[in-house]
Scaffold this motif. Structure first.
Motif, short mmCIF file in Angstrom:
data_model
loop_
_atom_site.label_atom_id
_atom_site.label_comp_id
_atom_site.label_asym_id
_atom_site.label_seq_id
_atom_site.Cartn_x
_atom_site.Cartn_y
_atom_site.Cartn_z
N LEU A 289 -40.57 25.40 100.88
CA LEU A 289 -41.38 26.18 99.95
C LEU A 289 -41.52 25.36 98.67
O LEU A 289 -40.53 24.89 98.11
N CYS A 290 -42.76 25.16 98.23
CA CYS A 290 -43.00 24.32 97.06
C CYS A 290 -43.99 25.00 96.13
O CYS A 290 -44.70 25.93 96.53
N SER A 291 -44.04 24.53 94.89
CA SER A 291 -44.90 25.17 93.90
C SER A 291 -46.30 24.59 93.87
O SER A 291 -47.25 25.25 93.44
N GLY A 292 -46.46 23.32 94.29
CA GLY A 292 -47.75 22.66 94.13
C GLY A 292 -48.16 22.59 92.67
O GLY A 292 -49.35 22.60 92.36
N HIS A 293 -47.20 22.52 91.75
CA HIS A 293 -47.48 22.68 90.32
C HIS A 293 -48.52 21.69 89.83
O HIS A 293 -48.34 20.48 89.89
N ASP A 294 -49.62 22.22 89.33
CA ASP A 294 -50.75 21.41 88.86
C ASP A 294 -51.50 22.19 87.79
O ASP A 294 -52.61 22.68 88.01
N PRO A 295 -50.89 22.34 86.60
CA PRO A 295 -51.52 23.16 85.56
C PRO A 295 -52.83 22.56 85.07
O PRO A 295 -52.93 21.35 84.84
N ARG A 296 -53.84 23.41 84.93
CA ARG A 296 -55.17 22.98 84.50
C ARG A 296 -55.63 23.87 83.35
O ARG A 296 -55.60 25.10 83.45
N GLY A 297 -56.07 23.24 82.28
CA GLY A 297 -56.51 23.97 81.10
C GLY A 297 -57.90 24.55 81.25
O GLY A 297 -58.60 24.33 82.25
N PRO A 298 -58.35 25.31 80.24
CA PRO A 298 -59.67 25.97 80.31
C PRO A 298 -60.82 24.99 80.47
O PRO A 298 -61.86 25.35 81.05
N GLU A 299 -60.68 23.78 79.95
CA GLU A 299 -61.77 22.81 80.07
C GLU A 299 -62.03 22.42 81.52
O GLU A 299 -63.11 21.94 81.86
N GLU A 300 -61.02 22.65 82.40
CA GLU A 300 -61.19 22.34 83.81
C GLU A 300 -61.35 23.59 84.68
O GLU A 300 -61.79 23.48 85.82
N LYS A 301 -60.98 24.74 84.16
CA LYS A 301 -61.06 25.97 84.94
C LYS A 301 -62.19 26.90 84.52
O LYS A 301 -62.68 27.68 85.35
N ARG A 302 -62.60 26.87 83.26
CA ARG A 302 -63.69 27.75 82.83
C ARG A 302 -65.05 27.11 83.12
O ARG A 302 -65.81 26.74 82.24
N PRO A 304 -68.18 26.91 86.62
CA PRO A 304 -68.55 27.49 87.91
C PRO A 304 -67.54 27.07 88.97
O PRO A 304 -67.00 25.95 88.93
N PHE A 305 -67.28 27.94 89.92
CA PHE A 305 -66.20 27.73 90.87
C PHE A 305 -66.26 26.35 91.51
O PHE A 305 -65.26 25.61 91.57
N ALA A 306 -67.43 25.95 91.99
CA ALA A 306 -67.57 24.68 92.69
C ALA A 306 -67.35 23.48 91.78
O ALA A 306 -67.03 22.39 92.26
N ASP A 307 -67.52 23.66 90.48
CA ASP A 307 -67.36 22.56 89.52
C ASP A 307 -65.96 22.51 88.92
O ASP A 307 -65.62 21.53 88.25
N SER A 308 -65.17 23.53 89.12
CA SER A 308 -63.84 23.59 88.51
C SER A 308 -62.87 22.70 89.27
O SER A 308 -63.09 22.32 90.42
N ALA A 309 -61.76 22.36 88.61
CA ALA A 309 -60.71 21.57 89.25
C ALA A 309 -59.83 22.48 90.10
O ALA A 309 -59.59 23.64 89.76
N ASN A 310 -59.37 21.95 91.22
CA ASN A 310 -58.41 22.72 92.01
C ASN A 310 -57.02 22.59 91.39
O ASN A 310 -56.78 21.74 90.54
N GLY A 311 -56.11 23.46 91.81
CA GLY A 311 -54.74 23.39 91.33
C GLY A 311 -54.29 24.68 90.67
O GLY A 311 -55.11 25.48 90.21
N MET A 312 -52.96 24.86 90.63
CA MET A 312 -52.39 26.06 90.01
C MET A 312 -51.07 25.72 89.33
O MET A 312 -50.41 24.74 89.68
N ALA A 313 -50.71 26.53 88.37
CA ALA A 313 -49.40 26.44 87.74
C ALA A 313 -48.44 27.28 88.57
O ALA A 313 -48.50 28.51 88.53
N GLY A 314 -47.56 26.63 89.32
CA GLY A 314 -46.73 27.37 90.27
C GLY A 314 -45.24 27.32 90.03
O GLY A 314 -44.48 28.03 90.69
N ALA A 315 -44.79 26.49 89.07
CA ALA A 315 -43.35 26.28 88.92
C ALA A 315 -42.60 27.53 88.49
O ALA A 315 -41.53 27.85 89.00
#
Length: 408
Positions: A289-302, A304-315
């Motif tokens: 079980l892993c977190s895949g920790h990859d925090p992304r700020g609003p400049e990468e997440k805010r 359109p869905f297809a243009d946003s960066a993948n990743g999540m803050a999972g830790a």
């Protein structure tokens, strides 16, 4: 400074010894005794008040070094993916990565299997291993050239290193951001069939079997992928696989409101594959079980869905979400600790992850029933892009030790 300390009155959970009551005696940063023992004169003590004491988490496959988030989540060691700037493909870069977090965090670099993660020329694996790399990997990319991948596995096998592979056929995935199906069609998103995963797994398993190398698929998320892994394990292939809580608890329906916090890699799957993930968790097919920790700020997440960066803050959420699976009786708490600590340590070749005498005193004390609300705006991570924003959970880290030194 390393401290000698006795942690008393705890529920101990060890992947080897199971559940017991008592304490842990730490001398010179290592575990000297567990259970009931005589206290050395003058030693500092901590009353754990009946809470759970277990090996701290070894998070295999993070993309960003985020010490506050790791400590809040009970993580003291991470397997760092090669997808960094610069890429972890030469000894100097690998060595710097291995040292930057100490003493509060031990970073175990996963060096790039090929130069620049380009999938063409092999990197200097032996030199990178000497510089501190604990595994080699393909990063978030797939090595399309089967001849190159065979060389990677053969070379890594000779060095005793595990190859951490991306389980997606890049030619099938292309620029897709979603799994092909009803949800992606309704949303109008570029998508790829889930078949991309088992295609990649099938090839790499055949090459691993041929070379005798060890391969770890960082995330397996489809029913067909798990069937291939199960069959390979039965044949004696040296294969392990991991998963994040997101792919166990969420299907692609979670993407329906275009919330980019659910833009992940690999993308969320349909409900039938999610159920297959839960079955693979319950039957032991999933190792980590892993977190895949990859925090992304609003400049990468805010975006359109297809243009946003993948990743999540999972830790910060990894432990609590894993404990939820224990309460749902999918796994035991001993198995959970194995998947969070002992199994990833074994894959990386690191001596930690249990409460055995002589092991580093990497320990976490947690309250398995402590309720809290996941709130993206209150997370200590570099960014709070969690797909579980607003979810009530239970399980909170109370104290954390790395080599006997209190961190949190």
């Amino acid at each position: 400074m390393i401290r000698d300390v006795a942690l008393l009155n705890a529920e101990l959970v060890c992947p080897v010894e199971g559940i017991s009551e008592g304490g842990v005696l730490v001398l010179d940063g290592t575990i000297a005794a567990t259970g009931l023992f005589d206290l050395p004169e003058g030693i500092a003590t901590v009353d754990c008040r009946g809470k759970t004491l277990a090996p701290a988490i070894v998070d295999l496959g993070v993309f960003t070094i985020d010490i506050p988030a790791f400590h809040a989540g009970g993580i003291v060691r991470v397997g760092l993916m090669p997808d960094q700037t610069p890429v972890l493909d030469e000894p100097g870069v690998v060595q710097r990565a291995a040292l930057i977090g100490r003493p509060g965090l031990w970073i175990h670099p996963i060096a790039s299997a090929t130069k620049g993660l380009a999938g063409k020329d092999l990197a200097e694996m032996a030199m990178n291993a000497a510089a501190g790399a604990k595994a080699v990997g393909t990063g978030e990319r797939w090595i399309a050239d089967s001849g190159v991948m065979r060389k990677v596995l053969a070379y890594a096998g000779d060095l005793g290193l595990t190859v951490v592979a991306q389980a997606e056929d890049g030619g099938v995935v292309g620029t897709a951001v979603a799994t092909a199906g009803e949800t992606a069609t309704r949303m109008g998103l570029p998508s790829a069939p889930a078949l991309a995963e088992p295609l990649a797994i099938a090839r790499d398993l055949m090459l691993a079997e041929d070379t005798g190398a060890k391969v770890h698929f960082r995330q397996v998320t489809t029913a067909a992928g798990f069937e291939l892994v199960r069959a390979a394990k039965r044949r004696g292939v040296h294969v392990t696989c991991g998963i994040t809580p997101a792919h166990l608890l969420l299907s692609d329906i979670a993407m329906s409101d275009f919330r980019t916090f659910t833009h992940l890699s690999p993308p969320l799957r349909d409900e039938s594959d999610r159920q297959a993930c839960l079955a693979a968790l319950a039957d032991g097919t999933i190792d980590v079980l892993c977190s895949g920790h990859d925090p992304r700020g609003p400049e990468e997440k805010r975006l359109p869905f297809a243009d946003s960066a993948n990743g999540m803050a999972g830790a910060e959420t990894l432990l609590a979400l894993s404990l939820g699976m224990v309460r749902d009786e999918l796994i035991t708490i001993e198995r959970m600790v194995t998947m969070l600590s002992a199994a990833p340590a074994r894959i990386l070749g690191v001596e930690t992850g249990t409460l055995a005498m002589g092991m580093p005193a990497d320990l976490m004390l947690f309250d398995a029933s402590a309720p809290w609300l996941i709130d993206a705006d209150k997370m200590v991570a570099l960014a709070g892009n969690t797909p579980f924003d607003g979810l009530p959970v239970q399980g909170k880290v109370l104290r954390l030790w790395k080599g006997g030194t209190a961190l949190f």
